[in-house]
Scaffold this motif. Sequence first.
Motif, PDB file in Angstrom:
ATOM      1  N   PHE A 121       0.837  -1.200   0.000  1.00  0.00           N
ATOM      2  CA  PHE A 121       0.000   0.000   0.000  1.00  0.00           C
ATOM      3  C   PHE A 121       0.869   1.246   0.000  1.00  0.00           C
ATOM      4  CE2 PHE A 121      -2.809  -3.200   1.802  1.00  0.00           C
ATOM      5  CZ  PHE A 121      -3.957  -2.974   1.076  1.00  0.00           C
ATOM      6  N   LEU A 148     -12.316   0.404   0.246  1.00  0.00           N
ATOM      7  CA  LEU A 148     -11.340  -0.413  -0.479  1.00  0.00           C
ATOM      8  C   LEU A 148     -11.954  -1.147  -1.657  1.00  0.00           C
ATOM      9  CD1 LEU A 148      -9.256  -2.143   2.325  1.00  0.00           C
ATOM     10  CD2 LEU A 148      -8.414  -0.548   0.621  1.00  0.00           C
ATOM     11  N   THR A 158      -5.108   2.879  -3.691  1.00  0.00           N
ATOM     12  CA  THR A 158      -4.471   2.717  -2.385  1.00  0.00           C
ATOM     13  C   THR A 158      -3.108   2.053  -2.481  1.00  0.00           C
ATOM     14  OG1 THR A 158      -5.405   0.520  -1.926  1.00  0.00           O
ATOM     15  CG2 THR A 158      -6.736   2.445  -1.306  1.00  0.00           C
ATOM     16  N   LEU A 159      -2.781   1.514  -3.645  1.00  0.00           N
ATOM     17  CA  LEU A 159      -1.576   0.703  -3.794  1.00  0.00           C
ATOM     18  C   LEU A 159      -0.348   1.523  -4.139  1.00  0.00           C
ATOM     19  CD1 LEU A 159      -3.103  -2.237  -5.830  1.00  0.00           C
ATOM     20  CD2 LEU A 159      -2.779  -2.079  -3.357  1.00  0.00           C
TER      21      LEU A 159
END
Length: 175
Positions: A121, A148, A158-159
């Motif tokens: 993340f 998510l 989010t990564l």
Amino acid sequence: MVEATDNHEALLEMLRLMAALEGEFGRGGALLQYGRFYPHVKNRPQWLSMGQMGLCYCNCTRARYPYLADDPVPYRYAEGYALFVDSGNFYEHAWLVDMNGRAIDLTWTDTKDVIYFGVTFNDAFVYKAMKDTGLFGILCSPPLQRRLFADKAAFESTLWKQVLPGLPIGRFRPT
């Protein structure tokens, strides 16, 4: 789709079953689409301290704090599943990932027969998620589930986007 050796197939099959039960997009589907296998380091860097059993999310988050200002950051926060090959047991788990894409486990001491599969993340998301929820952990956090897994774009945002591995730069650590 993720490709793996026979040793990894049990973990992938578990994720496929999860994805089939989740509907449109959930944890299993997200990990299958964006996850990868992480080989573990042979020797944990001495300056990264082991944490308490059962507190993997906390152990990894706290170990990351001293490196947040480094450029590039030498360790990334990862979550997913770990499989103990000898027993066949799966666990939701967190670990750090070094600049060479290797898992550094700060919770379990004997990791020679552990397979790690998950995602890394981005730091801003990890910080905000844990601050907003007051909880350690991302994939397992009920308050984060809707955000998510709203859709693939939400999860992808989010990564951490991995770049080519290189040598860690920043804080000098004596060996």
